[in-house]
Design an enzyme around this catalytic site. Structure first.
Site, PDB file in Angstrom:
ATOM      1  N   GLU A   1      -0.149   1.173  12.757  1.00 25.58           N
ATOM      2  CA  GLU A   1       0.432   0.476  11.606  1.00 25.58           C
ATOM      3  C   GLU A   1       0.111  -1.013  11.692  1.00 25.58           C
ATOM      4  O   GLU A   1       0.135  -1.604  12.778  1.00 25.58           O
ATOM      5  CB  GLU A   1       1.949   0.678  11.641  1.00 25.58           C
ATOM      6  CG  GLU A   1       2.734  -0.137  10.634  1.00 25.58           C
ATOM      7  CD  GLU A   1       4.240  -0.081  10.874  1.00 25.58           C
ATOM      8  OE1 GLU A   1       5.002  -0.219   9.905  1.00 25.58           O
ATOM      9  OE2 GLU A   1       4.648   0.089  12.057  1.00 25.58           O
TER      10      GLU A   1
ATOM     11  N   CYS B   1       5.114   4.828  10.702  1.00 27.56           N
ATOM     12  CA  CYS B   1       6.216   4.346  11.539  1.00 27.56           C
ATOM     13  C   CYS B   1       7.549   5.033  11.254  1.00 27.56           C
ATOM     14  O   CYS B   1       7.739   6.189  11.601  1.00 27.56           O
ATOM     15  CB  CYS B   1       6.320   2.830  11.412  1.00 27.56           C
ATOM     16  SG  CYS B   1       7.332   2.065  12.711  1.00 27.56           S
TER      17      CYS B   1
ATOM     18  N   LYS C   1       3.990   2.998   2.667  1.00 27.85           N
ATOM     19  CA  LYS C   1       5.185   3.385   3.429  1.00 27.85           C
ATOM     20  C   LYS C   1       6.420   3.470   2.541  1.00 27.85           C
ATOM     21  O   LYS C   1       6.727   2.545   1.785  1.00 27.85           O
ATOM     22  CB  LYS C   1       5.400   2.375   4.554  1.00 27.85           C
ATOM     23  CG  LYS C   1       6.521   2.708   5.532  1.00 27.85           C
ATOM     24  CD  LYS C   1       6.519   1.683   6.649  1.00 27.85           C
ATOM     25  CE  LYS C   1       7.606   1.910   7.671  1.00 27.85           C
ATOM     26  NZ  LYS C   1       7.536   0.903   8.757  1.00 27.85           N
TER      27      LYS C   1
END
Length: 311
Positions: free
Chosen positions: A47, A172, A127
């Site tokens: 990430e 994540c 995300k």
């Protein structure tokens, strides 16, 4: 014939604030060339792989904030990655911070892309599960300002049939939420690629600090098992600008077993030959969604009573 896709998890050590994108890209190229020489089909980077993880700092100046984002992909600085991937015939996953001009305004996302062996971008994810807080909390030794600096991703979780299998992306904190895995699982995903930047210390819940590595692997191993998928899970690790970030980059089988794992918290390549057909027994038996999954009944207790059942 088994469907073998050789995956490389390219863990990164810390990136200082002073390190330029060109310097970071050179580190990525070293790992890519090593992975290709060892027979990798796809290399997975973490990430926000191009810079230090700036959401740990309170930034008020708009120009300074924008400087941490990419306005194009590939950019001048990242173009060598795409060119080298094409030359080496290796695919790659890259996490970065995206500044887009859409809907008549400036928009910022925590983004990942999937690039095929020709150097073409074939998949993109923004995300969805943003952790942390939006306001300045000076009591913390460091901030976690993803809710301030990023919008919630608007592309959903998609799977792409490419490079020999069905590939999906997450980033994540997504890994901690079963919904992320299940949406990809429902699309038949056979390989999940995800990167993370996770501090060892959680200022809001310090009692879990000793469990950070356990919780990290627990969420990813459970997601793989419950959806019959492989995953390549890659950290930016080590002490970055005074903040210790966990490592534990790994490759996980559809059984939930870790088949390869990083040994340290620096730049490190972790590889495994992944048989995508190993997903099939899980998808056709234990986790045959069409046969066993019953979402139409999940809410019946609440629907009938208007509340949760008593303890």
């Amino acid at each position: 014939m088994p469907r073998i896709v050789t995956m490389a998890a390219a863990q990164l050590g810390p990136i200082p604030r002073s390190e330029t994108r060109a310097q970071v890209v050179e580190r990525l190229l070293v790992l890519m060339r090593d992975a290709a020489a060892r027979g990798a089909d796809i290399i997975v980077y973490p990430e926000a792989a191009l810079t230090a993880f700036f959401p740990h700092w309170w930034i008020e100046d708009e120009a300074e904030l924008d400087s941490w984002f990419e306005t194009a992909m590939p950019s001048n600085e990242t173009a060598p990655l795409f060119a080298e991937a094409k030359r080496l015939k290796i695919g790659f996953h890259l996490g970065y911070c995206e500044l887009a001009h859409e809907q008549g305004r400036k928009r910022r996302f925590n983004t990942a892309i999937l690039v095929d062996k020709s150097g073409a971008i074939i998949g993109k994810y923004r995300k969805i599960h943003l952790p942390g807080h939006a306001g300045h909390e000076p009591w913390r030794p460091f901030q976690n300002l993803e809710k301030r600096y990023f919008e919630i991703g608007d592309l959903g979780w998609r799977a792409w049939r490419t490079m020999g299998g069905v590939m999906g992306l997450m980033i994540c904190n997504d890994r901690r939420w079963p919904e992320a895995w299940r949406v990809l699982g429902l699309q038949g995903t056979e390989m999940v690629m995800l990167g993370y930047n996770t501090p060892q210390h959680d200022p809001a819940m310090p009692q879990t600090d000793p469990l950070q590595d356990f919780h990290n692997h627990l969420s990813m191993q459970a997601g793989c098992y419950a959806n019959g998928t492989w995953a390549v899970c890659v950290a930016k690790a080590g002490v970055e600008e005074g903040i210790m970030q966990i490592g534990g980059s790994c490759i996980i089988a559809p059984s939930g077993q870790i088949v390869a794992q990083a040994l340290g918290r620096g730049d490190e390549l972790v590889m495994a030959a992944c048989d995508l057909d190993a997903c099939t027994p899980y998808k056709e038996t234990m986790f045959n969604f069409a046969r066993h999954r019953r979402p139409e009944h999940y809410g019946m207790i609440v629907e009938r009573t208007g509340s949760l059942p008593p303890d």
